[in-house]
Design an enzyme around this catalytic site. Sequence first.
Site, short mmCIF file in Angstrom:
data_model
loop_
_atom_site.label_atom_id
_atom_site.label_comp_id
_atom_site.label_asym_id
_atom_site.label_seq_id
_atom_site.Cartn_x
_atom_site.Cartn_y
_atom_site.Cartn_z
N LYS A 22 -18.75 -20.95 42.51
CA LYS A 22 -19.88 -20.92 43.43
C LYS A 22 -20.93 -19.90 42.98
CE LYS A 22 -18.64 -24.12 46.32
NZ LYS A 22 -19.42 -25.37 46.44
N SER A 47 -17.78 -38.00 52.88
CA SER A 47 -16.95 -39.07 53.44
C SER A 47 -16.00 -38.63 54.54
CB SER A 47 -16.12 -39.72 52.32
OG SER A 47 -15.22 -38.78 51.76
N TYR A 70 -12.58 -20.32 42.46
CA TYR A 70 -13.54 -20.94 43.38
C TYR A 70 -14.78 -20.06 43.53
CZ TYR A 70 -15.52 -22.61 47.80
OH TYR A 70 -16.36 -23.07 48.77
N ILE A 120 -16.35 -22.17 57.78
CA ILE A 120 -16.83 -23.27 58.62
C ILE A 120 -15.63 -24.03 59.16
CG2 ILE A 120 -18.24 -25.36 58.70
CD1 ILE A 120 -19.86 -22.83 58.24
#
Length: 243
Positions: free
Chosen positions: A172, A18, A168, A201
């Site tokens: 992953k 979104s 985190y 990124i």
Amino acid sequence: MSKQGQLSGKTAIVTGSSKPNGIGAAIAVALAEQGANIVVHYAKSEQGATEVVKTLQGMGVKAVAIQADAASADFGIKLVQGTLEAFGTSAIDIIVNNAGISHIHPGIADVPLSAWDEIFHTNVRAPFLLIQAALPYMPTTDPTRGGGRIINIGSIIGKMGHKVFTVYGASKGALTSMSVSMAEELGSRGITINVVAPGPIDTDMSESTVNEKLFRNMHIKREGKPREVAGAVAWLAGPGAGS
């Protein structure tokens, strides 16, 4: 007239798509460029989801926004049922588990249990629930549709780690391990499952302090672009990455 491409007529769910400038939205656009109809998933940002949907519809594909809380137990069922109803289809061809969260904690002692639960519910349990709910509707080696495609978005931190991203990174790493096990089971059904694990990124989630360490271990010392991740995902979703 529907857009023609190698994914024409196929249905894709892209979680966490979104944010117009995010990886999920870039993936949705890349799949739409190949003709796929897209479910734009959002948790809170309905306005952003609506903007992404308008972009996709302008490309000549069907697109809808569906809200679902990735930390909830009914996440997968809500998305799958919403997809089937919105598109009037009985097949879900492509799943991209992109939604994810992270928290920075200075040290292990600073990690509350609530943060551990939130990260693992969103980054590991939610993808599992969506795959589990979608499997009955994913095509196997049907010659008219090809096999289903599942792409999970991991992270380089899941492999190399980072001291402020202990939880985190663990989530992953767990996502990657889960994907490997699922691939062994689902391959016999003609359903492929892959993990794309980006480095830093250029998105709103980018952390310059974290990237400094990552850049030291990279040959090309720059942030990647969402469209670069999207290109890899689109290829894995297509017939060129067949089982």
